[in-house]
Design a protein around this motif. Structure first.
Motif, PDB file in Angstrom:
ATOM      1  N   TRP A 310       0.843  -1.198   0.000  1.00  0.00           N
ATOM      2  CA  TRP A 310       0.000   0.000   0.000  1.00  0.00           C
ATOM      3  C   TRP A 310       0.875   1.244   0.000  1.00  0.00           C
ATOM      4  O   TRP A 310       2.056   1.202   0.347  1.00  0.00           O
ATOM      5  N   LEU A 332      -8.164  -2.184  -2.242  1.00  0.00           N
ATOM      6  CA  LEU A 332      -9.254  -1.212  -2.240  1.00  0.00           C
ATOM      7  C   LEU A 332      -9.598  -0.753  -3.650  1.00  0.00           C
ATOM      8  O   LEU A 332      -8.708  -0.461  -4.454  1.00  0.00           O
ATOM      9  N   ARG A 333     -10.878  -0.703  -3.951  1.00  0.00           N
ATOM     10  CA  ARG A 333     -11.395  -0.093  -5.185  1.00  0.00           C
ATOM     11  C   ARG A 333     -10.635  -0.550  -6.431  1.00  0.00           C
ATOM     12  O   ARG A 333     -10.334   0.249  -7.317  1.00  0.00           O
ATOM     13  N   VAL A 338      -8.031   6.031  -2.859  1.00  0.00           N
ATOM     14  CA  VAL A 338      -9.146   6.430  -2.012  1.00  0.00           C
ATOM     15  C   VAL A 338      -8.726   7.693  -1.270  1.00  0.00           C
ATOM     16  O   VAL A 338      -7.610   7.773  -0.757  1.00  0.00           O
ATOM     17  N   LEU A 387     -13.702   2.088   6.558  1.00  0.00           N
ATOM     18  CA  LEU A 387     -13.333   1.977   5.151  1.00  0.00           C
ATOM     19  C   LEU A 387     -13.685   0.610   4.566  1.00  0.00           C
ATOM     20  O   LEU A 387     -14.517   0.498   3.679  1.00  0.00           O
ATOM     21  N   TYR A 388     -13.068  -0.429   5.096  1.00  0.00           N
ATOM     22  CA  TYR A 388     -13.246  -1.752   4.499  1.00  0.00           C
ATOM     23  C   TYR A 388     -14.657  -2.282   4.645  1.00  0.00           C
ATOM     24  O   TYR A 388     -15.136  -3.055   3.799  1.00  0.00           O
ATOM     25  N   LEU A 391     -16.487  -0.364   1.583  1.00  0.00           N
ATOM     26  CA  LEU A 391     -15.999  -0.389   0.207  1.00  0.00           C
ATOM     27  C   LEU A 391     -15.688  -1.804  -0.221  1.00  0.00           C
ATOM     28  O   LEU A 391     -15.366  -2.666   0.577  1.00  0.00           O
TER      29      LEU A 391
END
Length: 392
Positions: A310, A332-333, A338, A387-388, A391
């Motif tokens: 990350w 993520l995404r 993000v 967040l998690y 999303l």
């Protein structure tokens, strides 16, 4: 500019950069979706003289006299250790107090009165997964340098310190007198590129203060060195101010790592900003500057961490850009950045540094006025809940 779907994690009150008060604008983030921070997923902490304590808001922390930043209780440097499947630790150096270790949502403080009380601490780097940092006494604001013992005790001029996370103690590796023969000298700053160390040395006298510069390289593994053996274990050569400035110079943002430019692709690069980029578990950070000709906007400040899976960047107003996968979690995404809005700080407060340990974010905050700092602490945010859980 690429139009990315950025997700914004917002406080209930809209967030604004301190330097953009006149137009009340946020840092640009396109196609934003608001996700609320609640009391259940974040906590505020402030520093006291001996520890850290919880508070409901930074402005409700006990008032502290504004002091030069070199003399104040504050997070002066922070970074993640090198990422591994079983290692989610991160560290922060708390000036005038000790070392914070983060392990997921667990926080451990290792204070050291002898080492930290009258010294300025910072410049966190890593040798492998071992945290190293520097300490010195500021000749501008530190009353202890007028003590006769200061000038009579060469061993008191500490420089490079190792933190042993198992024993929870900090101990010196190299002192200032190991790299200079000049008496009453402090290493006030350094840059380490993984091969050699470039150091700025300030020599204090009753007549005037002078700066000199050296470079040194360990001849044996650095962690095996102590002040008693350093004279014969490191190779030191004289340097100059131009070499030191070149080591510390800002680099054009166009030459920033691709991962940083991808992370901030949805950010308006028409705004001037500088970003302090660190590699998790790495050497000294590099500063990249995005200069904008004829801009009337004040320069924004940010810090970033590039980890194995990350990358993230935090701006002073609390806008956090994040991409990739945190430990044990999915990407993520689909790999798109993000944008997260941390809770708005009161006027005169800023976010400074941060780490992410597992799925817990720790963001340093402090009350500032020019070169002085008052109250300081950190924000803890559960990214699983904020967040998690929202999303995919």
């Amino acid at each position: 500019m690429n139009k990315l779907k950025l997700v914004i994690l917002s406080a209930v009150i809209p967030l604004c950069l301190p330097c953009c008060k006149k137009n009340n604008n946020n840092i640009p983030a396109q196609n934003a979706v608001s996700v609320e921070i609640t009391k259940k997923n974040h906590s505020w902490y402030y520093f006291s003289s001996l520890s850290f304590n919880q508070t409901d808001k930074p402005q409700n922390a006990p008032s502290q006299a504004m002091k030069p930043w070199t003399e104040t209780l504050r997070i002066s440097s922070a970074n993640n250790s090198a990422e591994a499947l079983d290692n989610i630790t991160a560290y922060a150096i708390v000036n005038r107090l000790g070392v914070l270790k983060f392990n997921g949502d667990e926080i451990f403080l290792s204070p050291d009165v002898t080492l930290f009380t009258d010294r300025t601490a910072g410049n966190l780097v890593f040798m492998g997964n071992v945290p190293l940092f520097s300490v010195y006494k500021s000749s501008f604001f530190n009353d202890t340098i007028v003590d006769p013992d200061y000038k009579n005790n060469d061993s008191a001029h500490l420089f490079l310190v190792q933190f042993d996370s198992t024993a929870k103690i900090s101990y010196p590796l190299i002192n200032s007198n190991n790299i200079t023969s000049k008496k009453n000298s402090e290493v006030t700053d350094f840059y380490w590129n993984g091969r050699e160390w470039c150091c700025s040395i300030k020599t204090i006298s009753d007549i005037k203060n002078e700066f000199s510069y050296v470079k040194f390289r360990p001849q044996i593994p650095l962690l095996a060195i102590s002040p008693a053996t350093a004279d014969s274990s490191i190779f030191v050569e004289e340097s100059d101010v131009d070499t030191f400035r070149d080591c510390k110079k800002q680099i054009s943002y166009k030459d920033a790592p691709d991962r940083i430019k991808k992370l901030l692709a949805g950010f308006d690069t028409k705004l001037p900003f500088e970003i302090n980029v660190k590699n998790a578990g790495g050497f000294s950070p590099r500063i990249y500057s995005n200069e904008v000709s004829n801009s009337n906007e004040k320069e924004l400040h940010a810090t970033a961490i590039l980890s194995q899976s990350w990358s993230a960047a935090l701006f002073e107003d609390g806008t956090l850009f994040l991409e990739g996968a945190l430990p044990g979690r999915h990407i993520l995404r689909s790999g798109m950045p993000v944008a997260i809005r941390l809770p708005k700080l009161p006027t005169g407060f800023v976010y400074s540094d941060f780490v992410i340990s597992g799925t817990t974010l720790y963001a340093a905050w402090e009350e500032t006025a020019f070169y002085k700092t008052g109250r300081a602490g950190f924000l803890q945010v559960n990214l699983d809940r904020t967040l998690y859980s929202r999303l995919i």
